[in-house]
Design a protein around this motif. Structure first.
Motif, mmCIF file in Angstrom:
data_model
loop_
_atom_site.group_PDB
_atom_site.id
_atom_site.type_symbol
_atom_site.label_atom_id
_atom_site.label_comp_id
_atom_site.label_asym_id
_atom_site.label_seq_id
_atom_site.Cartn_x
_atom_site.Cartn_y
_atom_site.Cartn_z
ATOM 1 N N UNK A 307 13.879 -9.520 -13.207
ATOM 2 C CA UNK A 307 15.277 -9.705 -13.599
ATOM 3 C C UNK A 307 16.126 -8.436 -13.631
ATOM 4 N N UNK A 308 15.522 -7.237 -13.499
ATOM 5 C CA UNK A 308 16.279 -6.028 -13.795
ATOM 6 C C UNK A 308 15.921 -4.908 -12.829
ATOM 7 N N UNK A 309 16.923 -4.381 -12.152
ATOM 8 C CA UNK A 309 16.695 -3.316 -11.192
ATOM 9 C C UNK A 309 16.291 -2.006 -11.871
ATOM 10 N N UNK A 310 16.612 -1.855 -13.165
ATOM 11 C CA UNK A 310 16.287 -0.617 -13.868
ATOM 12 C C UNK A 310 14.843 -0.598 -14.372
ATOM 13 N N UNK A 311 14.127 -1.705 -14.290
ATOM 14 C CA UNK A 311 12.772 -1.793 -14.853
ATOM 15 C C UNK A 311 11.846 -0.727 -14.278
ATOM 16 N N UNK A 312 12.037 -0.383 -13.015
ATOM 17 C CA UNK A 312 11.157 0.593 -12.370
ATOM 18 C C UNK A 312 11.197 1.945 -13.077
ATOM 19 N N UNK A 313 12.351 2.340 -13.619
ATOM 20 C CA UNK A 313 12.447 3.628 -14.305
ATOM 21 C C UNK A 313 11.715 3.586 -15.642
ATOM 22 N N UNK A 358 14.048 -2.544 -0.442
ATOM 23 C CA UNK A 358 13.460 -1.223 -0.189
ATOM 24 C C UNK A 358 13.545 -0.304 -1.394
ATOM 25 N N UNK A 359 14.472 -0.568 -2.300
ATOM 26 C CA UNK A 359 14.640 0.287 -3.476
ATOM 27 C C UNK A 359 13.376 0.308 -4.326
ATOM 28 N N UNK A 360 12.570 -0.750 -4.261
ATOM 29 C CA UNK A 360 11.334 -0.801 -5.037
ATOM 30 C C UNK A 360 10.289 0.158 -4.476
ATOM 31 N N UNK A 361 10.096 0.125 -3.155
ATOM 32 C CA UNK A 361 9.059 0.963 -2.542
ATOM 33 C C UNK A 361 9.463 2.423 -2.470
ATOM 34 N N UNK A 362 10.760 2.712 -2.499
ATOM 35 C CA UNK A 362 11.220 4.105 -2.416
ATOM 36 C C UNK A 362 11.517 4.685 -3.792
ATOM 37 N N UNK A 363 11.081 4.020 -4.835
ATOM 38 C CA UNK A 363 11.351 4.489 -6.200
ATOM 39 C C UNK A 363 10.339 5.559 -6.611
ATOM 40 N N UNK A 365 8.780 5.387 -9.280
ATOM 41 C CA UNK A 365 7.693 4.599 -9.867
ATOM 42 C C UNK A 365 6.603 4.323 -8.842
ATOM 43 N N UNK A 366 6.993 3.838 -7.660
ATOM 44 C CA UNK A 366 6.014 3.539 -6.610
ATOM 45 C C UNK A 366 5.293 4.804 -6.163
ATOM 46 N N UNK A 367 6.049 5.888 -5.968
ATOM 47 C CA UNK A 367 5.438 7.148 -5.535
ATOM 48 C C UNK A 367 4.485 7.680 -6.590
ATOM 49 N N UNK A 368 4.860 7.495 -7.856
ATOM 50 C CA UNK A 368 4.011 7.973 -8.941
ATOM 51 C C UNK A 368 2.670 7.245 -8.971
ATOM 52 N N UNK A 369 2.682 5.945 -8.729
ATOM 53 C CA UNK A 369 1.430 5.178 -8.711
ATOM 54 C C UNK A 369 0.467 5.719 -7.653
ATOM 55 N N UNK A 370 0.995 5.990 -6.463
ATOM 56 C CA UNK A 370 0.163 6.516 -5.372
ATOM 57 C C UNK A 370 -0.344 7.912 -5.715
ATOM 58 N N UNK A 371 0.532 8.748 -6.262
ATOM 59 C CA UNK A 371 0.152 10.128 -6.592
ATOM 60 C C UNK A 371 -0.968 10.160 -7.633
ATOM 61 N N UNK A 419 20.190 3.756 -1.961
ATOM 62 C CA UNK A 419 20.836 3.017 -3.046
ATOM 63 C C UNK A 419 20.676 3.694 -4.396
ATOM 64 N N UNK A 420 19.553 4.424 -4.586
ATOM 65 C CA UNK A 420 19.340 5.065 -5.885
ATOM 66 C C UNK A 420 19.687 6.546 -5.866
ATOM 67 N N UNK A 421 20.416 6.980 -4.820
ATOM 68 C CA UNK A 421 20.796 8.393 -4.738
ATOM 69 C C UNK A 421 21.679 8.793 -5.909
ATOM 70 N N UNK A 422 22.474 7.845 -6.409
ATOM 71 C CA UNK A 422 23.371 8.166 -7.523
ATOM 72 C C UNK A 422 22.605 8.460 -8.800
ATOM 73 N N UNK A 423 21.367 7.939 -8.916
ATOM 74 C CA UNK A 423 20.564 8.226 -10.101
ATOM 75 C C UNK A 423 20.182 9.705 -10.121
ATOM 76 N N UNK A 424 19.755 10.213 -8.964
ATOM 77 C CA UNK A 424 19.419 11.636 -8.876
ATOM 78 C C UNK A 424 20.643 12.498 -9.161
ATOM 79 N N UNK A 425 21.789 12.081 -8.638
ATOM 80 C CA UNK A 425 23.026 12.829 -8.881
ATOM 81 C C UNK A 425 23.411 12.779 -10.355
ATOM 82 N N UNK A 426 23.188 11.629 -10.983
ATOM 83 C CA UNK A 426 23.506 11.483 -12.400
ATOM 84 C C UNK A 426 22.637 12.405 -13.250
ATOM 85 N N UNK A 427 21.331 12.457 -12.944
ATOM 86 C CA UNK A 427 20.429 13.346 -13.677
ATOM 87 C C UNK A 427 20.810 14.803 -13.436
#
Length: 744
Positions: A307-313, A358-363, A365-371, A419-427
């Motif tokens: 239900x929520x796009x922010x859940x990945x964070x 694609x926002x899910x696989x490029x998050x 969160x996804x990269x962290x799981x693999x790492x 799509x999530x580039x603005x999150x990096x800019x916000x941080x």
């Protein structure tokens, strides 16, 4: 004053997860409990299959519980149900008191769902008004109204599974009630006074808006039941569950905003995070968690993410906290890998159900799981390269951070996702002087600013912050002792509770592992909340959970016997209740009645005077209402997470810049806009210096700085570039000239 007159009758009017032996919810099923039987009448009835409760005996035998344990479990569930009911009632009353929702017309109820709330609710409305459910589902998956002239899958873009589920339930409910001829709502004629026309207001589950918010509040009532069970399980005491619930109520305004904003994604998603963390606590506490427990974790994880796009964070912070616990040795490699696999499976299923978002696989969160998976797989390499201890821990953390960042940007480049580039800019804007149009659209809103100083002061007044500091200090002290002992003694002492080659139970270390995780999760939520005030909605509830640990014998058994501990807890609750009761009284004292006559006039004019396919542009909150209540195509909307939508919005918001009217008109022509809804307030208001729309544009468009804003010129006289076709004291509708449209 509202006068309510009952109308004539209308046809459709009124109407467990596995628990290990250490579970604090029940006593161990050994038959050696202090009160396990002794022939009491009630226990005799539970033992006797032909007694008063033969069904209870069957359930008890299936659960493998003694009569005493079964009774304790029953008491726990009854109290949990009571807590859930009280929270549902509290939310419903606050919402009704604030808006007088039951007395609003259908249009007013829709207008009450402002900004993105109205956007989400519009898809629920689309599905229930379609000829069939499948036809409605097709319309939301092939939508031409939201980003005209594009056809988009809104189910993929906006996480609309809650609306799909609720719409299907609403259609089933109304069909069944209609089949049996049962009433579903009561409608009234509302005299609004002041020369305003009377409207019809309806109450009952047959009213779409009423049905929608009722289920939102029921879900969040159930969440409070979970909070009681969570606090009870974590602390080992039902009193701990009561502390969690009372802390939540005493800090209700800091804990949730569902009573003011029911349709937001967090209202549907967060209750499943509470369930997920409860299940995770059980898994961390259990040496060998069952497959059922892992599947339950996966399902709750999926229900949180969908239900929520922010859940990945949020899940990124959870995985990071678990990894830190693993590095310190409180989680075994085997269990950590099992948790990672569960997260990966959930992410893959969510990716499929979200139609390849694609926002899910490029998050991150996804990269962290693999790492983390790679680091655990190469743990022997780390052990061989570095001496066990602090250097190994630091290197593992450093490799995780670097590899996660590199992998994330590699995946973003491969998938072409921005799509999530603005999150990096916000941080980035939080730690540097960097700012651009998109980041200022966020940071100029109070909820995306740094946490205000009043928030921790409110935590202190209810003792929530002091209690959490005490609990975390005790946990940190014991953890530091373990770490220091390990660093001194090396391989002679290991803090690892579940070494792969050691089959012995280490219940104390298992318990420490769950406490260390919860402390790290609290720190992660605190960092998020300090950076973005809106995210205190994760911090405060978790602080309520941690507060339950003041009832933990494991942490505070040194105080003495249970009676002394309970006296201390009740003393703390008494002090908390002084400010907590005042907070509740303040909430109950909020009385209002929703009214937005200027917007009502605007929407009525649009429905009566424009073509069904006329295209509108304007401020994002207003466009959501235009789509919801007038059903007209729009070119921009409040869901700002999409890169393409951000570019569209910037073109539309050029009306509030200092650019020339000719440039803005050309932008609107290219997007095939017929009408622009101009709002003077957007031209002048600002939350703080530098945050008015013209000032935000000065950052993006410095060459025009100093000129009179175009919106000011248009509010005076829109000619010759636009024609004013409607205006009131808030809105002005500008029509794109016909000659300009012919140039498309």
């Amino acid at each position: 004053m509202v006068v309510k007159t009952r109308k004539q009758n209308v046809k459709d009017q009124p109407p467990q997860p596995n628990v290990d032996d250490r579970s604090p919810l029940v006593s161990p099923g050994t038959g050696k409990s202090r009160r396990a039987g002794k022939g009491t009448p009630f226990n005799s009835l539970l033992h006797n299959k032909n007694g008063l409760f033969p069904g209870f005996s069957f359930i008890r035998s299936k659960l493998g519980l003694t009569p005493s344990a079964f009774v304790k479990l029953g008491i726990t569930l009854v109290i949990a149900a009571l807590a859930g009911y009280l929270h549902w009632y509290h939310l419903s009353r606050l919402f009704e008191n604030d808006r007088h929702f039951s007395h609003l017309s259908g249009l007013e109820k829709e207008m009450a769902f402002r900004t993105e709330m109205g956007l989400y609710y519009s898809y629920f409305k689309t599905i229930i008004e379609a000829p069939t459910f499948l036809n409605g589902l097709y319309l939301v998956m092939n939508d031409r109204l939201t980003e005209y002239p594009l056809v988009i899958n809104t189910l993929k873009r906006f996480n609309l599974y809650p609306e799909v589920v609720l719409a299907s339930w609403y259609r089933i409910y109304t069909d069944i009630m209609e089949f049996f001829g049962l009433p579903t709502k009561m409608c009234w004629s509302i005299n609004r006074g002041e020369g305003m026309a009377a409207v019809d207001g309806c109450e009952g589950m047959g009213d779409p808006a009423y049905f929608y918010v009722t289920f939102v509040f029921l879900l969040n009532g159930l969440m409070m039941s979970l909070f009681f069970i969570y606090g009870t399980y974590l602390s080992g005491s039902r009193l701990g569950g009561m502390v969690t619930v009372l802390c939540f109520f005493f800090n209700h305004g800091e804990s949730t905003r569902v009573m003011w904003t029911p349709p937001l994604r967090e209202s549907f998603s967060y209750p499943f995070l509470v369930l997920q963390m409860l299940l995770l606590t059980h898994i961390l506490r259990t040496r060998n968690p069952s497959r059922k427990a892992m599947w339950a974790l996966a399902i709750s994880n999926l229900c949180f993410m969908l239900p929520w796009q922010f859940a990945q964070f949020v899940l990124l912070t959870q995985v990071a906290s678990l990894f830190a616990s693993y590095i310190l040795g409180y989680i075994s490699p085997t269990k950590m890998q099992s948790l990672l696999v569960t997260h990966m499976i959930t992410l893959a299923v969510c990716f499929v159900l979200m139609f390849g978002n694609a926002m899910l696989l490029t998050s991150f969160y996804a990269s962290s799981l693999v790492s983390i998976w790679g680091i655990i797989a190469l743990r022997d390499k780390f052990a061989g390269a570095f001496k066990p201890g602090l250097i190994t821990w630091v290197m593992q953390g450093l490799v995780w951070v670097v590899s996660t960042v590199i992998l994330k940007f590699m995946l973003s480049a491969i998938f072409g996702a921005s799509d999530d580039a603005h999150i990096s800019s916000l941080i980035k804007s939080k730690f540097t002087s960097y700012k651009d149009f998109d980041t200022m659209m966020y940071t100029c809103a109070a909820e995306f600013d740094f946490m205000e100083i009043e928030t921790p002061l409110r935590y202190i007044k209810t003792l929530l912050l002091p209690i959490n500091m005490l609990v975390v200090a005790v946990i940190a002290g014991r953890t530091i002792q373990d770490v220091v002992r390990f660093l001194r003694e090396g391989e002679k002492y290991s803090v690892k509770p579940e070494d792969d080659d050691d089959d012995d139970e280490h219940p104390e270390m298992l318990a420490k592992g769950e406490l260390v995780y919860h402390s790290l999760q609290l720190i992660a939520f605190a960092v998020l909340a300090m950076l973005i005030m809106r995210l205190k909605l994760f911090l405060t509830p978790h602080m309520c959970i941690m507060a339950s640990l003041i009832c933990s014998k494991q942490l505070f058994g040194w105080i003495g016997e249970k009676f002394k501990l309970h006296v201390m807890v009740f003393g703390i609750l008494s002090i908390m209740a002084m400010q907590g009761a005042a907070n509740l009284q303040a909430q109950w004292g909020i009385m209002g009645e929703f009214s937005n006559l200027p917007q009502e006039q605007l929407l009525d004019w649009i429905r009566d005077n424009t073509r069904p396919h006329a295209v509108f542009a304007g401020a994002m909150p207003t466009m959501a209402s235009v789509k919801l209540s007038a059903g007209r195509p729009i070119v921009n909307h409040p869901h700002y997470e999409d890169a393409g939508l951000r570019e569209r919005t910037k073109l539309v918001y050029a009306m509030y810049s200092r650019k020339s009217a000719e440039v803005v008109k050309r932008n609107l022509m290219q997007m095939e806009v017929d009408y622009f809804v101009l709002e003077d307030s957007w031209c002048t208001r600002r939350s703080r210096p530098g945050c008015s729309m013209p000032e935000i544009w000065d950052v993006e468009d410095p060459q025009n700085a100093g000129k009179v804003p175009l919106c000011t010129l248009m509010s005076r006289d829109s000619r010759p570039h636009f024609a004013t076709v409607f205006h009131n004291n808030v809105y002005k509708v500008l029509k794109v000239p016909k000659a300009a449209k012919e140039l498309r």
